[in-house]
Design a protein around this motif. Sequence first.
Motif, PDB file in Angstrom:
ATOM      1  N   ASN A 255       0.863  -1.183   0.000  1.00  0.00           N
ATOM      2  CA  ASN A 255       0.000   0.000   0.000  1.00  0.00           C
ATOM      3  C   ASN A 255       0.894   1.226   0.000  1.00  0.00           C
ATOM      4  O   ASN A 255       1.704   1.410   0.919  1.00  0.00           O
ATOM      5  N   VAL A 256       0.778   2.048  -1.041  1.00  0.00           N
ATOM      6  CA  VAL A 256       1.672   3.188  -1.226  1.00  0.00           C
ATOM      7  C   VAL A 256       0.864   4.418  -1.577  1.00  0.00           C
ATOM      8  O   VAL A 256      -0.124   4.337  -2.319  1.00  0.00           O
ATOM      9  N   LYS A 257       1.285   5.584  -1.063  1.00  0.00           N
ATOM     10  CA  LYS A 257       0.643   6.854  -1.380  1.00  0.00           C
ATOM     11  C   LYS A 257       1.681   7.812  -1.957  1.00  0.00           C
ATOM     12  O   LYS A 257       2.852   7.776  -1.591  1.00  0.00           O
ATOM     13  N   ALA A 258       1.202   8.692  -2.850  1.00  0.00           N
ATOM     14  CA  ALA A 258       2.081   9.713  -3.426  1.00  0.00           C
ATOM     15  C   ALA A 258       1.238  10.875  -3.911  1.00  0.00           C
ATOM     16  O   ALA A 258       0.056  10.715  -4.248  1.00  0.00           O
ATOM     17  N   ALA A 259       1.842  12.057  -3.967  1.00  0.00           N
ATOM     18  CA  ALA A 259       1.166  13.224  -4.524  1.00  0.00           C
ATOM     19  C   ALA A 259       0.890  12.994  -6.002  1.00  0.00           C
ATOM     20  O   ALA A 259       1.646  12.292  -6.688  1.00  0.00           O
ATOM     21  N   ILE A 260      -0.189  13.588  -6.501  1.00  0.00           N
ATOM     22  CA  ILE A 260      -0.564  13.355  -7.899  1.00  0.00           C
ATOM     23  C   ILE A 260       0.456  13.938  -8.869  1.00  0.00           C
ATOM     24  O   ILE A 260       0.443  13.604 -10.052  1.00  0.00           O
ATOM     25  N   THR A 261       1.342  14.788  -8.377  1.00  0.00           N
ATOM     26  CA  THR A 261       2.339  15.418  -9.243  1.00  0.00           C
ATOM     27  C   THR A 261       3.560  14.532  -9.470  1.00  0.00           C
ATOM     28  O   THR A 261       4.466  14.894 -10.214  1.00  0.00           O
ATOM     29  N   THR A 262       3.590  13.352  -8.832  1.00  0.00           N
ATOM     30  CA  THR A 262       4.760  12.486  -8.953  1.00  0.00           C
ATOM     31  C   THR A 262       4.350  11.108  -9.466  1.00  0.00           C
ATOM     32  O   THR A 262       3.185  10.719  -9.397  1.00  0.00           O
ATOM     33  N   ASN A 263       5.345  10.351  -9.955  1.00  0.00           N
ATOM     34  CA  ASN A 263       5.126   8.945 -10.275  1.00  0.00           C
ATOM     35  C   ASN A 263       5.176   8.130  -8.991  1.00  0.00           C
ATOM     36  O   ASN A 263       6.116   8.271  -8.199  1.00  0.00           O
ATOM     37  N   LEU A 264       4.192   7.316  -8.791  1.00  0.00           N
ATOM     38  CA  LEU A 264       4.153   6.464  -7.617  1.00  0.00           C
ATOM     39  C   LEU A 264       4.906   5.172  -7.924  1.00  0.00           C
ATOM     40  O   LEU A 264       4.612   4.499  -8.910  1.00  0.00           O
ATOM     41  N   GLU A 265       5.869   4.831  -7.098  1.00  0.00           N
ATOM     42  CA  GLU A 265       6.676   3.640  -7.327  1.00  0.00           C
ATOM     43  C   GLU A 265       6.445   2.622  -6.219  1.00  0.00           C
ATOM     44  O   GLU A 265       6.476   2.966  -5.033  1.00  0.00           O
ATOM     45  N   ILE A 266       6.225   1.381  -6.609  1.00  0.00           N
ATOM     46  CA  ILE A 266       5.955   0.306  -5.660  1.00  0.00           C
ATOM     47  C   ILE A 266       7.050  -0.743  -5.786  1.00  0.00           C
ATOM     48  O   ILE A 266       7.357  -1.216  -6.878  1.00  0.00           O
ATOM     49  N   LYS A 267       7.641  -1.095  -4.653  1.00  0.00           N
ATOM     50  CA  LYS A 267       8.634  -2.163  -4.616  1.00  0.00           C
ATOM     51  C   LYS A 267       7.953  -3.475  -4.242  1.00  0.00           C
ATOM     52  O   LYS A 267       7.094  -3.511  -3.361  1.00  0.00           O
ATOM     53  N   LEU A 268       8.330  -4.550  -4.935  1.00  0.00           N
ATOM     54  CA  LEU A 268       7.753  -5.863  -4.680  1.00  0.00           C
ATOM     55  C   LEU A 268       8.851  -6.837  -4.261  1.00  0.00           C
ATOM     56  O   LEU A 268       9.926  -6.861  -4.873  1.00  0.00           O
ATOM     57  N   GLN A 269       8.563  -7.630  -3.244  1.00  0.00           N
ATOM     58  CA  GLN A 269       9.492  -8.666  -2.818  1.00  0.00           C
ATOM     59  C   GLN A 269       9.294  -9.916  -3.682  1.00  0.00           C
ATOM     60  O   GLN A 269       8.186 -10.440  -3.789  1.00  0.00           O
ATOM     61  N   THR A 270      10.373 -10.344  -4.332  1.00  0.00           N
ATOM     62  CA  THR A 270      10.338 -11.535  -5.198  1.00  0.00           C
ATOM     63  C   THR A 270       9.063 -11.579  -6.048  1.00  0.00           C
ATOM     64  O   THR A 270       8.199 -12.441  -5.860  1.00  0.00           O
ATOM     65  N   PRO A 271       8.898 -10.634  -6.959  1.00  0.00           N
ATOM     66  CA  PRO A 271       7.663 -10.563  -7.753  1.00  0.00           C
ATOM     67  C   PRO A 271       7.476 -11.780  -8.642  1.00  0.00           C
ATOM     68  O   PRO A 271       8.439 -12.390  -9.124  1.00  0.00           O
ATOM     69  N   LYS A 272       6.213 -12.119  -8.882  1.00  0.00           N
ATOM     70  CA  LYS A 272       5.872 -13.165  -9.831  1.00  0.00           C
ATOM     71  C   LYS A 272       5.880 -12.557 -11.228  1.00  0.00           C
ATOM     72  O   LYS A 272       5.224 -11.544 -11.474  1.00  0.00           O
ATOM     73  N   LEU A 273       6.618 -13.190 -12.140  1.00  0.00           N
ATOM     74  CA  LEU A 273       6.751 -12.662 -13.488  1.00  0.00           C
ATOM     75  C   LEU A 273       5.632 -13.188 -14.379  1.00  0.00           C
ATOM     76  O   LEU A 273       5.163 -14.314 -14.228  1.00  0.00           O
ATOM     77  N   TRP A 274       5.254 -12.349 -15.359  1.00  0.00           N
ATOM     78  CA  TRP A 274       4.204 -12.683 -16.330  1.00  0.00           C
ATOM     79  C   TRP A 274       4.853 -13.244 -17.585  1.00  0.00           C
ATOM     80  O   TRP A 274       5.857 -12.725 -18.082  1.00  0.00           O
ATOM     81  N   SER A 275       4.255 -14.291 -18.138  1.00  0.00           N
ATOM     82  CA  SER A 275       4.692 -14.843 -19.420  1.00  0.00           C
ATOM     83  C   SER A 275       3.516 -15.598 -20.017  1.00  0.00           C
ATOM     84  O   SER A 275       2.531 -15.882 -19.321  1.00  0.00           O
ATOM     85  N   PRO A 276       3.573 -15.967 -21.303  1.00  0.00           N
ATOM     86  CA  PRO A 276       2.504 -16.797 -21.866  1.00  0.00           C
ATOM     87  C   PRO A 276       2.320 -18.123 -21.129  1.00  0.00           C
ATOM     88  O   PRO A 276       1.212 -18.658 -21.078  1.00  0.00           O
ATOM     89  N   GLU A 277       3.406 -18.646 -20.551  1.00  0.00           N
ATOM     90  CA  GLU A 277       3.311 -19.905 -19.810  1.00  0.00           C
ATOM     91  C   GLU A 277       2.740 -19.700 -18.412  1.00  0.00           C
ATOM     92  O   GLU A 277       2.166 -20.632 -17.829  1.00  0.00           O
ATOM     93  N   SER A 278       2.877 -18.499 -17.868  1.00  0.00           N
ATOM     94  CA  SER A 278       2.406 -18.200 -16.516  1.00  0.00           C
ATOM     95  C   SER A 278       1.939 -16.744 -16.464  1.00  0.00           C
ATOM     96  O   SER A 278       2.655 -15.869 -15.984  1.00  0.00           O
ATOM     97  N   PRO A 279       0.730 -16.469 -16.968  1.00  0.00           N
ATOM     98  CA  PRO A 279       0.274 -15.073 -17.096  1.00  0.00           C
ATOM     99  C   PRO A 279      -0.285 -14.494 -15.781  1.00  0.00           C
ATOM    100  O   PRO A 279      -1.472 -14.191 -15.657  1.00  0.00           O
ATOM    101  N   PHE A 280       0.596 -14.315 -14.826  1.00  0.00           N
ATOM    102  CA  PHE A 280       0.161 -13.826 -13.517  1.00  0.00           C
ATOM    103  C   PHE A 280      -0.039 -12.312 -13.545  1.00  0.00           C
ATOM    104  O   PHE A 280       0.838 -11.561 -13.994  1.00  0.00           O
ATOM    105  N   LEU A 281      -1.178 -11.869 -13.039  1.00  0.00           N
ATOM    106  CA  LEU A 281      -1.505 -10.448 -12.953  1.00  0.00           C
ATOM    107  C   LEU A 281      -1.708 -10.047 -11.494  1.00  0.00           C
ATOM    108  O   LEU A 281      -2.367 -10.759 -10.733  1.00  0.00           O
ATOM    109  N   TYR A 282      -1.141  -8.911 -11.136  1.00  0.00           N
ATOM    110  CA  TYR A 282      -1.412  -8.301  -9.831  1.00  0.00           C
ATOM    111  C   TYR A 282      -2.634  -7.389  -9.960  1.00  0.00           C
ATOM    112  O   TYR A 282      -2.678  -6.524 -10.834  1.00  0.00           O
TER     113      TYR A 282
END
Length: 602
Positions: A255-282
């Motif tokens: 859960n992250v907050k940022a002012a609308i004037t900036t890009n909001l950046e989210i860090k993920l621990q060991t993210p699940k990657l998307w591919s045609p073999e494993s199309p995982f969506l957050y």
Amino acid sequence: MKNITFLTLCLFSSILLIAQWKPQGDKIKTEWVENIDVNNVLSEYPRPIMERPMWKNLNGLWDYSIAPYASIEPKKYDGKILVPFPIESSLSGVMEQVGDKKEVWYRTEFNIDSGWNGKNILLHFGAVDWKTDVWVNDVKVGTHTGGYTPFSFNITPFLKSRSQKLSVRVWDPTSNGKQPRGKQVNNPEGIWYTPVTGIWQTVWIEAVEDKYIENLKIIPDIDYNSVKIKANVNNGNYGDVIEVSVLNGTEMISNVKAAITTNLEIKLQTPKLWSPESPFLYDIKVSLISNGKTVDEVKSYFAMRKISKKRDENGIVRMQLNNKDYFQFGPLDQGWWPDGLYTAPTDEALKYDIIKTKELGFNTIRKHVKVEPARWYTHCDRLGILVWQDMPNGDLDNGWQRTEYFKGSELARTSESEKIFREEWKDIMDYLYSYPSIVVWVPFNEAWGQFKTVEITEWTKNYDSSRLVNSASGGNHFQTGDILDLHNYPAPELYLYDANRVTVLGEYGGIGLPIQGHLWKPDNNWGYIKFKNSKETTDEYVKYAEILKKMVNAGFSAAIYTQTTDVEGEVNGFMTYDRKVDKLDIDKVSKINKEVINTLNN
């Protein structure tokens, strides 16, 4: 008794509406035609990458009239049309060609839900081809040009207390104009298809506050385990805040907050990657907070995936997915329907071709000179398919030269034609930017309208550096962009090679098999090579795939086979145009396709 009377009236009204519409013509149709309910046409939420709960679908039977160019609204309309099917299609209930000397008028009425009082009402059009003028309660609220991207108007100031009148005028010059039009021509023949005029995607309204999220720009970065999210806010002020909650199923993982004037950046621990073999969506929930109060909230999603290129140990520049060499293989997908033309009859039908592509063992689709509704790209994201997105061609062919470098000429477009291209290409990229399935932009195809190739390629790359750019699919070749794209029919051939770019076979195949009873043009159909039965056709396909396997090691990093389905007079699809017959042996095709992919991916 009152309830019975009310139900009787509703039933009578439904029967009356159905009686005012039926598919037109004697051309073949898909099985989904039987599932069309004129009171509930394409009823799914039309923009699943940014979803709100308060919305209303305006599809259904509208009044229509074909009138002379630049006319005023007719006092009497010609009849009923089923929106959003284009007027030339069978499913519109009209099936009449319009041309550049005439235009289409539409009219309907709608109500605003009582629970929407005090909110702003946005009127959305998924896509209308090509120039659109819109009136609400006889007040002109805006104009839009472009046949492939969504647009909207805030109609709140023009609403009345009771029912609302919506009038729409559309003009489309098709092949007599300079605008992007894909395969549409006034006189369809061969690889050229029936014109599409007017509304061809869902029309809908949505309730929002004065401040609301207009769109999201989502940029994943798997190298730093992060994703950047930029929310464009209407009427935003300094001090307003965007809050993003990231979900893995029902579990909140960030859960992250940022002012609308900036890009909001989210860090993920060991993210699940998307591919045609494993199309995982957050899944994500994006909230707009003003003065401590949540004034808007949308549901969305993103994928952690990366598309790039890198030289392998043999010196060949390869496409990479998530930092690994990855052979991209799929069909040329035109996205046409015998009953709806540009518009799939149902959402199930829209999804069907993608499912069938996966069953055939492919991992990629080249969306050929057409842009699809938002739901199509979400289906690709969820099912797991890579997409090469073409710019729909327009203007003139400037002389196709495919076998050498620097031999092809470029079209000297007028300033108006250039302006149309640049504006519509940017609109398409803006519209599709956040869909993770899209991995390649294709601004030009086979010299159709090709101009200032280096400049357009560099602009495209700078505007979206997260994807590869295939500057000129099939020729006229310049040493610009990320990809050298060869076309060859019918068999694969590696007749040019670029040691500094990815080399791909952007089109090949076209093996034809006409199936009686499933032909758009029974007496006038063609393929690049034609056979008489499924076994012969499958054997030829497998023969080409075996040739392609050898060319993967020699230098090809991707291949596109023509094509997903038959289209009008073309009979070179894996399926008939009505999607009722699989023309090749699916199991054999799937097996050899996976072998082609694994030649590199293993």
